[in-house]
Design an enzyme around this catalytic site. Structure first.
Site, PDB file in Angstrom:
ATOM      1  N   SER A 196       0.845  -1.193   0.000  1.00 31.92           N
ATOM      2  CA  SER A 196       0.000   0.000   0.000  1.00 31.92           C
ATOM      3  C   SER A 196       0.878   1.239   0.000  1.00 31.92           C
ATOM      4  O   SER A 196       2.049   1.181   0.411  1.00 31.92           O
ATOM      5  CB  SER A 196      -0.887   0.009   1.249  1.00 31.92           C
ATOM      6  N   TYR A 218      -1.941  -0.413  10.606  1.00 33.32           N
ATOM      7  CA  TYR A 218      -2.092  -0.786   9.201  1.00 33.32           C
ATOM      8  C   TYR A 218      -0.850  -0.411   8.397  1.00 33.32           C
ATOM      9  O   TYR A 218      -0.321  -1.219   7.622  1.00 33.32           O
ATOM     10  CB  TYR A 218      -3.324  -0.096   8.608  1.00 33.32           C
TER      11      TYR A 218
END
Length: 246
Positions: free
Chosen positions: A141, A154
């Site tokens: 990501s 995250y």
């Protein structure tokens, strides 16, 4: 049919990026193995792929369980005779501020986003080494590059995936002809945000998601690009964000 005769396992294949990737790769000749927990959705996807002339195998399983992954690899070899690649796509993003101590959600992210990737690699790698080649694509990501509110855990998991991918590349590409790529998307229009329970984060994200986000097909195209390069080329990272995202 540039991917003809290649068999690729895709995790998180029941929706979003995984589903779009399965369709994209099968359209170009790949035999796709669909892995997720939702067997009904996988069957629907496999049916649509086969009706379009592609080849798909349903192999339900939980990426957090190494035995499930090993069973999927065994099923793939039994059905298609080999494994040529793995796309570690399954992931969770229940964002929250650290002070709220949603530790159960932290654990789930570590289990799926990191351990799930490790389980996939450990299960597939013996086959790829035996075949003297293949591809491993891990979905990281843009969060691997920078923190955003509520993303402490995250972002940490995705940074781990990015660094693990680079370690794999250096170990595997020169000696075993196994190319490794980290795909690092920004905001994508998927159901990833549905796992968020922190109401403060939901409100902030709503404002951000008003921009034009990426579509799952954009990430599928990036994966296809990485897979279709000459073997002398390893695409290390693809950092892909919406044009409107800062």
């Amino acid at each position: 049919m540039i991917l003809k005769d290649r068999t690729i396992i895709i995790t998180g294949a029941s929706s979003g990026i995984g589903e779009a990737t399965a369709k994209k790769l099968s359209e170009h000749g790949a035999s796709v193995v669909l892995m997720a927990r939702s067997e009904d959705k996988l069957k629907d996807l496999a049916s649509s792929i086969t009706k379009a002339g592609g080849k798909a195998l349903v192999a339900s399983g939980d990426v957090t369980k190494r035995k499930d992954f090993e069973n999927v690899v065994a099923k793939t070899v039994e059905h298609f005779g080999k494994v040529d690649g793995l796309i570690n796509n399954a992931g969770l993003m229940p964002l929250s501020y650290v002070k709220k101590l949603k530790t159960d959600e932290w654990d789930k992210m570590v289990d799926v986003n990191i351990k799930g990737v490790l389980n996939g690699v450990s299960s597939v790698l013996p086959e790829l080494i035996k075949n003297n080649g293949g591809d491993i694509i891990n979905i990281s990501s843009m969060a691997a590059h920078r923190y955003f509110p509520g993303g402490a855990v995250y972002c940490a998991t995705k940074a781990a995936v990015k660094m693990f991918s680079e370690g794999l590349r250096q170990e595997l590409a020169p000696k075993h002809n196994i190319n490794v790529t980290s795909i690092e998307p920004g905001a994508v229009d998927t159901n990833l945000v549905s796992t968020i329970t922190d109401e403060d984060i939901k409100e902030e994200l709503q404002e951000m998601m008003e921009m034009t986000t990426l579509e799952s097909e954009d990430i599928a195209n990036a994966i296809y690009y990485a897979l279709t390069q000459p073997k002398r080329v390893n695409i290390n990272d693809i950092y892909i964000v919406p044009s409107e995202q800062k």
